[in-house]
Motif scaffolding. Structure first.
Motif, short mmCIF file in Angstrom:
data_model
loop_
_atom_site.label_atom_id
_atom_site.label_comp_id
_atom_site.label_asym_id
_atom_site.label_seq_id
_atom_site.Cartn_x
_atom_site.Cartn_y
_atom_site.Cartn_z
N LEU A 23 5.81 13.16 4.32
CA LEU A 23 6.12 11.90 5.00
C LEU A 23 6.67 12.14 6.40
N ASN A 24 7.53 13.12 6.53
CA ASN A 24 8.06 13.44 7.86
C ASN A 24 6.97 13.94 8.80
N SER A 25 5.97 14.60 8.26
CA SER A 25 4.90 15.15 9.10
C SER A 25 3.91 14.09 9.56
N VAL A 26 3.87 12.93 8.90
CA VAL A 26 2.89 11.90 9.28
C VAL A 26 3.51 10.77 10.10
N ILE A 27 4.79 10.83 10.40
CA ILE A 27 5.39 9.82 11.27
C ILE A 27 4.73 9.91 12.64
N GLY A 28 4.30 8.77 13.14
CA GLY A 28 3.60 8.72 14.42
C GLY A 28 2.10 8.90 14.30
N ARG A 29 1.61 9.07 13.08
CA ARG A 29 0.18 9.28 12.86
C ARG A 29 -0.44 8.11 12.10
N PRO A 30 -1.76 7.96 12.16
CA PRO A 30 -2.42 6.89 11.39
C PRO A 30 -2.33 7.14 9.89
N VAL A 31 -1.99 6.10 9.13
CA VAL A 31 -1.89 6.20 7.69
C VAL A 31 -2.50 4.96 7.03
N VAL A 32 -2.77 5.08 5.73
CA VAL A 32 -3.12 3.95 4.88
C VAL A 32 -1.98 3.80 3.88
N VAL A 33 -1.45 2.59 3.78
CA VAL A 33 -0.43 2.28 2.79
C VAL A 33 -1.07 1.33 1.78
N LYS A 34 -1.19 1.78 0.54
CA LYS A 34 -1.78 0.95 -0.52
C LYS A 34 -0.65 0.31 -1.31
N LEU A 35 -0.72 -0.99 -1.48
CA LEU A 35 0.29 -1.71 -2.23
C LEU A 35 -0.11 -1.86 -3.69
N ASN A 36 0.87 -2.14 -4.53
CA ASN A 36 0.61 -2.35 -5.96
C ASN A 36 -0.38 -3.50 -6.18
N SER A 37 -0.43 -4.44 -5.25
CA SER A 37 -1.34 -5.59 -5.35
C SER A 37 -2.79 -5.23 -5.04
N GLY A 38 -3.01 -4.02 -4.49
CA GLY A 38 -4.36 -3.60 -4.13
C GLY A 38 -4.67 -3.75 -2.66
N VAL A 39 -3.78 -4.41 -1.90
CA VAL A 39 -3.98 -4.59 -0.46
C VAL A 39 -3.67 -3.29 0.26
N ASP A 40 -4.49 -2.97 1.27
CA ASP A 40 -4.28 -1.78 2.10
C ASP A 40 -3.78 -2.21 3.47
#
Length: 91
Positions: A23-40
């Protein structure tokens, strides 16, 4: 007796990364956050805390793979997060 693997295992253990390291290595980088509801949510990871509360920039919301909204900044409460993944860049 075989002693070779003991040294190798200790060296491998020193190289292992924890989820916090990731997590510390991806700060400032593009990510996908997937929620429990299925929304990205796709965007730049600005920061996060120990509860996985997330702040993102340049955020896009996807439902069923379809872009549904764009946000400048986005705050996501950690208890809704299923996972965080990096976005692969095309070369």
């Amino acid at each position: 007796f075989f002693f070779g693997s003991l040294h190798g295992s200790m060296a491998d253990a020193a190289k292992k990364r924890t989820p916090t390291d990731f997590l510390n290595s991806v700060i400032g980088r593009p990510v996908v956050v997937k929620l429990n509801s299925g929304v990205d949510y796709r965007g730049i990871l600005a920061c996060l805390d120990g509860y996985m509360n997330i702040a993102m920039e340049q955020t896009e919301e996807y439902k069923n793979g379809v872009l549904t909204n764009k946000y400048g900044d986005c705050f996501i409460r950690g208890n809704n997060v299923l996972y965080i993944s990096t976005i692969r860049r095309n070369r």
